[in-house]
Design an enzyme around this catalytic site. Structure first.
Site, PDB file in Angstrom:
ATOM      1  N   GLN A 118       0.584  -0.829   0.177  1.00  0.00           N
ATOM      2  CA  GLN A 118       0.008  -0.570  -0.107  1.00  0.00           C
ATOM      3  C   GLN A 118       0.802   1.746   0.007  1.00  0.00           C
ATOM      4  OE1 GLN A 118      -3.325   2.644   3.401  1.00  0.00           O
ATOM      5  NE2 GLN A 118      -2.974   0.688   3.032  1.00  0.00           N
ATOM      6  N   THR A 125      13.744  -9.792 -11.930  1.00  0.00           N
ATOM      7  CA  THR A 125      15.080  -9.085 -11.384  1.00  0.00           C
ATOM      8  C   THR A 125      16.477 -10.148 -11.371  1.00  0.00           C
ATOM      9  OG1 THR A 125      14.552  -7.931  -9.083  1.00  0.00           O
ATOM     10  CG2 THR A 125      14.149  -6.776 -11.529  1.00  0.00           C
ATOM     11  N   PHE A 138      10.346  -1.642  -0.696  1.00  0.00           N
ATOM     12  CA  PHE A 138      11.075  -3.090  -0.394  1.00  0.00           C
ATOM     13  C   PHE A 138      11.389  -3.227   1.112  1.00  0.00           C
ATOM     14  CE2 PHE A 138      12.705  -3.580  -5.425  1.00  0.00           C
ATOM     15  CZ  PHE A 138      11.114  -4.528  -5.497  1.00  0.00           C
ATOM     16  N   GLY A 139      11.915  -4.274   1.469  1.00  0.00           N
ATOM     17  CA  GLY A 139      12.459  -4.650   2.855  1.00  0.00           C
ATOM     18  C   GLY A 139      13.575  -3.860   3.250  1.00  0.00           C
ATOM     19  N   ARG A 184      20.604  -5.861  -2.241  1.00  0.00           N
ATOM     20  CA  ARG A 184      21.111  -7.715  -2.746  1.00  0.00           C
ATOM     21  C   ARG A 184      20.566  -7.666  -4.115  1.00  0.00           C
ATOM     22  NH1 ARG A 184      18.459  -8.148   2.828  1.00  0.00           N
ATOM     23  NH2 ARG A 184      16.519  -8.831   1.812  1.00  0.00           N
ATOM     24  N   VAL A 209       8.050  -3.556   8.597  1.00  0.00           N
ATOM     25  CA  VAL A 209       6.985  -2.830   8.897  1.00  0.00           C
ATOM     26  C   VAL A 209       5.386  -2.639   8.018  1.00  0.00           C
ATOM     27  CG1 VAL A 209       6.312  -0.364   9.816  1.00  0.00           C
ATOM     28  CG2 VAL A 209       8.439  -1.594  10.062  1.00  0.00           C
ATOM     29  N   TYR A 210       4.591  -2.502   8.818  1.00  0.00           N
ATOM     30  CA  TYR A 210       3.449  -2.760   8.286  1.00  0.00           C
ATOM     31  C   TYR A 210       3.006  -1.861   8.267  1.00  0.00           C
ATOM     32  CZ  TYR A 210       3.874  -7.142   5.732  1.00  0.00           C
ATOM     33  OH  TYR A 210       4.868  -7.884   4.526  1.00  0.00           O
ATOM     34  N   GLU A 211       1.776  -0.763   8.400  1.00  0.00           N
ATOM     35  CA  GLU A 211       0.273  -0.226   8.618  1.00  0.00           C
ATOM     36  C   GLU A 211       0.667   0.179  10.443  1.00  0.00           C
ATOM     37  OE1 GLU A 211      -1.076   2.755   7.007  1.00  0.00           O
ATOM     38  OE2 GLU A 211      -1.961   2.834   9.141  1.00  0.00           O
ATOM     39  N   ASP A 213       0.488   3.684   6.030  1.00  0.00           N
ATOM     40  CA  ASP A 213       0.514   4.054   4.590  1.00  0.00           C
ATOM     41  C   ASP A 213       0.761   4.657   3.542  1.00  0.00           C
ATOM     42  OD1 ASP A 213       1.332   0.753   4.807  1.00  0.00           O
ATOM     43  OD2 ASP A 213       0.164   0.074   4.709  1.00  0.00           O
ATOM     44  N   GLY A 253      -7.794  20.548  18.857  1.00  0.00           N
ATOM     45  CA  GLY A 253      -7.192  21.989  19.451  1.00  0.00           C
ATOM     46  C   GLY A 253      -7.894  22.626  20.746  1.00  0.00           C
ATOM     47  N   GLY A 254      -7.693  23.690  20.643  1.00  0.00           N
ATOM     48  CA  GLY A 254      -7.709  24.171  22.220  1.00  0.00           C
ATOM     49  C   GLY A 254      -9.332  24.326  21.856  1.00  0.00           C
TER      50      GLY A 254
HETATM   51  N1  CAO Z   1      12.023  -9.802  -9.213  1.00  0.00           N
HETATM   52  C1  CAO Z   1      12.954 -10.540  -9.083  1.00  0.00           C
HETATM   53  N2  CAO Z   1      12.495 -10.836  -7.022  1.00  0.00           N
HETATM   54  C2  CAO Z   1      11.545  -9.771  -6.527  1.00  0.00           C
HETATM   55  C3  CAO Z   1      11.384  -8.351  -7.768  1.00  0.00           C
HETATM   56  C4  CAO Z   1      11.495  -8.978  -8.847  1.00  0.00           C
HETATM   57  N3  CAO Z   1      10.494  -8.427 -10.089  1.00  0.00           N
HETATM   58  N4  CAO Z   1      10.325  -7.651  -6.439  1.00  0.00           N
HETATM   59  C5  CAO Z   1      11.169  -8.321  -5.764  1.00  0.00           C
HETATM   60  N5  CAO Z   1      11.644  -9.239  -5.451  1.00  0.00           N
HETATM   61  C6  CAO Z   1      12.205 -10.045  -4.164  1.00  0.00           C
HETATM   62  C7  CAO Z   1      13.249  -9.460  -3.916  1.00  0.00           C
HETATM   63  O1  CAO Z   1      14.704  -9.222  -3.781  1.00  0.00           O
HETATM   64  C8  CAO Z   1      13.300  -9.942  -2.438  1.00  0.00           C
HETATM   65  O2  CAO Z   1      13.750 -10.803  -2.329  1.00  0.00           O
HETATM   66  P1  CAO Z   1      15.060 -10.910  -1.490  1.00  0.00           P
HETATM   67  O3  CAO Z   1      14.824 -10.898   0.621  1.00  0.00           O
HETATM   68  O4  CAO Z   1      15.991 -12.234  -1.507  1.00  0.00           O
HETATM   69  O5  CAO Z   1      16.286  -9.837  -0.892  1.00  0.00           O
HETATM   70  C9  CAO Z   1      11.635 -10.918  -1.839  1.00  0.00           C
HETATM   71  O6  CAO Z   1      11.543 -10.438  -3.779  1.00  0.00           O
HETATM   72  C10 CAO Z   1      11.082  -9.695  -0.982  1.00  0.00           C
HETATM   73  O7  CAO Z   1      11.127  -8.131  -0.757  1.00  0.00           O
HETATM   74  P2  CAO Z   1       9.860  -7.840   0.328  1.00  0.00           P
HETATM   75  O8  CAO Z   1      11.411  -7.762   1.250  1.00  0.00           O
HETATM   76  O9  CAO Z   1      10.352  -6.125   0.121  1.00  0.00           O
HETATM   77  O10 CAO Z   1       9.207  -8.460   0.729  1.00  0.00           O
HETATM   78  P3  CAO Z   1       7.934  -8.212   2.098  1.00  0.00           P
HETATM   79  O11 CAO Z   1       7.216  -9.773   1.262  1.00  0.00           O
HETATM   80  O12 CAO Z   1       9.046 -10.150   2.589  1.00  0.00           O
HETATM   81  O13 CAO Z   1       8.162  -7.908   2.233  1.00  0.00           O
HETATM   82  C11 CAO Z   1       7.015  -5.906   3.426  1.00  0.00           C
HETATM   83  C12 CAO Z   1       7.056  -7.433   2.669  1.00  0.00           C
HETATM   84  C13 CAO Z   1       6.090  -5.198   3.400  1.00  0.00           C
HETATM   85  C14 CAO Z   1       7.000  -5.699   4.646  1.00  0.00           C
HETATM   86  C15 CAO Z   1       9.016  -5.276   3.030  1.00  0.00           C
HETATM   87  O14 CAO Z   1       8.907  -4.992   1.842  1.00  0.00           O
HETATM   88  C16 CAO Z   1       8.902  -3.795   4.217  1.00  0.00           C
HETATM   89  O15 CAO Z   1       9.130  -3.793   5.152  1.00  0.00           O
HETATM   90  N6  CAO Z   1       8.729  -2.638   3.283  1.00  0.00           N
HETATM   91  C17 CAO Z   1       9.261  -1.410   3.795  1.00  0.00           C
HETATM   92  C18 CAO Z   1       8.417  -0.657   4.702  1.00  0.00           C
HETATM   93  C19 CAO Z   1       7.167  -1.071   3.457  1.00  0.00           C
HETATM   94  O16 CAO Z   1       6.069   0.030   2.506  1.00  0.00           O
HETATM   95  N7  CAO Z   1       5.613  -0.763   4.285  1.00  0.00           N
HETATM   96  C20 CAO Z   1       3.969  -1.129   3.656  1.00  0.00           C
HETATM   97  C21 CAO Z   1       3.621  -2.128   3.201  1.00  0.00           C
HETATM   98  S1  CAO Z   1       1.967  -1.726   3.394  1.00  0.00           S
HETATM   99  O17 CAO Z   1       1.420  -2.200   4.486  1.00  0.00           O
END
Ligand code: CAO
Length: 425
Positions: free
Chosen positions: A17, A74, A97-98, A104, A137-139, A168, A247-248
């Site tokens: 999101q 990718t 991304f995380g 990586r 982190v999530y919402e 988010d 507010g006040g």
């Molecule tokens: N091709 C190949 N690999 C891909 C890709 C693509 N097109 N797109 C993503 N990936 C891979 C990434 O390279 C990653 O791989 P590695 O962990 O091996 O490096 C993997 O997908 C997972 O990516 P991620 O960590 O972003 O996804 P997740 O589901 O594990 O975590 C989230 C999700 C939201 C917790 C994390 O992305 C995050 O903390 N984001 C930042 C905070 C944020 O925006 N949070 C709000 C989310 S909405 O509530």
């Protein structure tokens, strides 16, 4: 007609999101947003909270309007070449991304900057540098760690999260502003830069008035909080203040006619000092205009529960819309508690494009929230979200200029295929 961001091309690496909210806004302002998704999988929200089997969810469609979708692995060597070409052709890369994922993947900031020194790289993470920087982190995590939950709810109840997605969507909004500012600076410097928005920071920014109150506590009780009038001492941290106004001016949510059966038959009512005399007349207490216990705001503070109980006797005789009409004539600030059903049916929101009906090839018609920010010279039309990989070939040819032969090579490389499952041991 050109739009505010016509000519800006966004490499959209966002998912779920927070990031998609940001790139959707940029798309509504006219940017060409190319969403890069994992082959076969795509943004995880496509399949989450699905109301219709095998159809992109409303979760996805409502956050990804006006974008194009390319699927690309990718982690595949050819996929990395295509990504490099995309970096060369785009102005902004947006990702949420995380932590560490982009590095990586082999595309740290330094590498992106060397491929395209003008590129703006915008990231959302849960936390900024510090003890939690590696956390996903999530919402609701952001709402809790950004100060919103500790200050939301009733004093004697649990901390509460709010339905508004301030972690988010709120952070997506912050990031969009950062991107537009960086684009503006680039017109003078020619250089790209990194833009980062942490969800904890975004929530804290929105909870700014509570940090104000934290500091006021050192100088005495927070007199506009109900608990002051109730004689309950304050602790060391800002307490939850129920529905007290931030507010006040004291405010509360009060019952209206029909509250016994309608969970949203309520109105927010503010006893704003300049209209106090009008409030007294409306509720039928004209003597309160001059009575020493009621006439001045300071005198009212210790009597707010009784005062709001009296006002509620009046609001309970009216529907929330009747009360709104009567109170607004006298500029008494108030707002009916509107349900999502009422908002969905509100014709004035339809007329301004804040609520829009969108047609989708596999889901049919659905309602969405359009662009809430209106520009007089850059109108927003809301077009449907892309199907997974719908524009892959179009982007390879038209945006990246690959020949038929090159496109065939990319297809043969597996860069557009879902990663093969590893054989079980
Ligand atoms: N091709 C190949 N690999 C891909 C890709 C693509 N097109 N797109 C993503 N990936 C891979 C990434 O390279 C990653 O791989 P590695 O962990 O091996 O490096 C993997 O997908 C997972 O990516 P991620 O960590 O972003 O996804 P997740 O589901 O594990 O975590 C989230 C999700 C939201 C917790 C994390 O992305 C995050 O903390 N984001 C930042 C905070 C944020 O925006 N949070 C709000 C989310 S909405 O509530």
């Amino acid at each position: 007609m050109t739009k505010a961001l016509t000519g800006v091309r966004i490499l959209d690496f966002t998912h779920v999101q927070s990031g998609p909210t940001c790139t959707q806004l940029l798309a509504w302002f006219g940017a060409d947003v190319i969403k890069v998704e994992r082959p076969g999988v795509g943004d995880i929200t496509r399949g989450q909270l699905q109301d219709i089997p095998n159809v992109d969810s409303l979760y996805f469609t409502m956050l990804n309007h006006n974008k194009r979708s390319i699927t690309l692995d990718t982690k595949n060597a050819k996929g990395k070449e295509v990504l490099t070409a995309l970096i060369k052709s785009c102005d902004v890369l947006v990702e949420n991304f995380g932590p560490g994922v982009l590095d990586r993947m082999g595309f740290p900031w330094e590498k992106i900057n060397s491929i395209n020194p003008g590129m703006i790289v915008a990231s959302i993470k849960g936390f900024g540098p510090g003890p939690y920087e590696d956390c996903k982190v999530y919402e609701n995590v952001a709402q809790c760690t950004g100060g919103a939950a500790s200050t939301t709810g009733f004093r004697d109840g649990l901390p509460l999260v709010t339905g508004a997605q301030i972690g988010d969507s709120g952070t997506g909004l912050h990031l969009a502003l950062g991107i537009v500012a960086a684009l503006f600076q680039r017109t003078r410097t020619g250089r790209g830069q990194r833009v980062t928005a942490a969800m904890q920071d975004g929530v804290l920014n929105l909870a700014r008035v509570k940090l104000r109150d934290q500091q006021r506590l050192a100088h005495g009780p927070l007199t506009e909080y109900s608990q002051f009038g109730e004689g309950i001492p304050f602790g060391e941290a800002v307490p939850r203040a129920g529905n007290d106004s931030g507010g006040g001016q004291p405010g509360r949510i009060l019952k209206c006619k029909g509250w016994e059966t309608d969970p949203n038959a309520y109105i927010y009512f503010i006893t704003q000092a300049p209209v106090w005399e009008k409030i007294c007349d409306v509720i039928g207490e004209p003597t309160w205009k001059t009575h020493p216990d009621y006439a001045k705001p300071a005198a009212r503070l210790s009597r707010l529960n009784d005062i709001f109980a009296r006002i509620e006797q009046w609001t309970m005789t009216k529907t929330k819309f009747e009360a709104m009409e009567i109170l607004n004539k006298d500029d008494i600030p108030c707002g009916p508690i509107l349900s999502m059903k009422e908002l969905a049916e509100d014709q004035s929101l339809r007329a301004t494009g804040t609520v829009v009906e969108v047609d989708h090839p596999t889901r049919g018609k659905y309602l969405s929230v359009g662009n809430p920010i209106k520009l007089s010279d850059s109108p927003s039309e809301v077009t449907r979200s892309p199907l997974l990989g719908e524009h892959t070939d179009e982007i390879l040819r038209q945006v990246l200029g690959f020949s038929d032969h090159q496109v065939a090579e990319i297809h043969d490389s597996g860069a557009l295929d879902p990663p093969r499952k590893q054989a079980a041991e």
